[in-house]
Design an enzyme around this catalytic site. Structure first.
Site, PDB file in Angstrom:
ATOM      1  CG  ASN A  55      -7.558  -2.010  -5.985  1.00 47.92           C
ATOM      2  OD1 ASN A  55      -6.558  -2.739  -6.015  1.00 47.92           O
ATOM      3  ND2 ASN A  55      -7.587  -1.288  -5.273  1.00 47.92           N
ATOM      4  CG  ASP A  98      -2.230   0.991   0.988  1.00 43.53           C
ATOM      5  OD1 ASP A  98      -2.072   1.392   0.060  1.00 43.53           O
ATOM      6  OD2 ASP A  98      -2.722   1.141   2.149  1.00 43.53           O
TER       7      ASP A  98
END
Ligand code: FPP
Length: 252
Positions: free
Chosen positions: A69, A21
């Site tokens: 996503n 991340d």
């Protein structure tokens, strides 16, 4: 090569999972578009894969693209898929050179055709390698995986292929995409976020969680080593007491 000081070779986790991340924030910090962060994230993927293989880790799972996503801006999704295609096809030789076997988990049929076929090619070409297994989680979410497993199980029951009237944990595990792999003992998440984000919810039941402020594009082999050292200094009790663990180890 990594400096292995302070690492206990006898207590290595055999499976490490990583939530990579912070690519977007890294790009922003550098005054660049988000895709610049993803491109630099690929360098960390390379570093960490090499580092894990050097250390003798058996399985490394990377959360590369979640089911959620797909909701990102279309241009970012396209750029990420393109990056995956080029990285996978460029790195296949290096994977084989390092005896690494590539695998993927997730709703792979949802990937664009060229991404799916490059991935499949790399999986086939590396299938005979016997060193580390690198597992890419692509179009993956744990709730998707669990509901898919339940539906497969239901189908088997309907078809008469599941004979018992009782489902055990072991039975259920066989329906998950990770059925060929042991559960991760260590989960690493970069960028300071303290969440699991729908990743391997079943498999992480007993994993040690390690969070670091480092943004993914800054994550290096040394950071992986630090996470493992931190893991090795923890006491894994699996619901038992410290005294029971001491007793067991003195009986070994
Ligand atoms: C999270 O950062 C990262 C991703 C959603 C994608 C990860 C992909 C790569 C590192 C590149 C390709 C990977 C492989 C395996 C070849 P973010 O965009 O959520 O960052 P932010 O939270 O700072 O916005």
């Amino acid at each position: 090569m990594l400096n292995l000081m302070n690492l206990d070779q006898e207590k290595l986790p055999q499976h490490i999972a990583i939530i990579m991340d912070g690519n977007g924030r890294w790009a922003k910090k550098n005054g660049k578009a988000r895709v610049f962060g993803h491109r630099n994230g690929v360098k960390s993927v390379r570093e960490v894969t090499e580092g894990a293989a050097e250390l003798g880790i058996k399985y490394l799972t990377l959360y590369a693209f979640s089911t959620e996503n797909w909701n990102r801006p279309k241009a970012e999704v396209t750029a990420l898929m393109q990056l995956l295609v080029t990285t996978i096809s460029k790195e296949t030789k290096t994977l084989s050179k390092n005896n690494i076997r590539l695998k993927a988990i997730g709703d792979l049929e949802n990937l664009p055709g060229n991404c799916y076929s490059e991935l499949q090619k790399a999986i086939d070409k590396t299938s005979h390698n016997t060193g580390m297994t690198l597992i890419l989680a692509l179009s993956y979410s744990a709730r998707w995986e669990i509901t898919t497993a339940v539906n497969k199980l239901l189908n088997d029951v309907k078809a008469g292929d599941f004979e018992s009237s009782n489902v055990t944990e072991q039975d259920f595990s066989r329906y998950l995409c990770t059925s060929d792999f042991p559960d991760p003992e260590l989960l690493i998440r970069t960028s300071g976020e303290l969440r699991i984000s729908n990743f391997l919810l079943w498999q992480l039941a007993y994993a040690e969680l390690y969070f670091t402020e480092k943004l993914w594009p800054d994550f290096r082999k040394e950071d992986l080593r630090d996470a493992i050292i931190n893991f090795q200094n923890r006491e894994r009790r699996f619901g038992k007491t410290s005294e029971q663990l001491e007793e067991n180890s003195s009986n070994d």
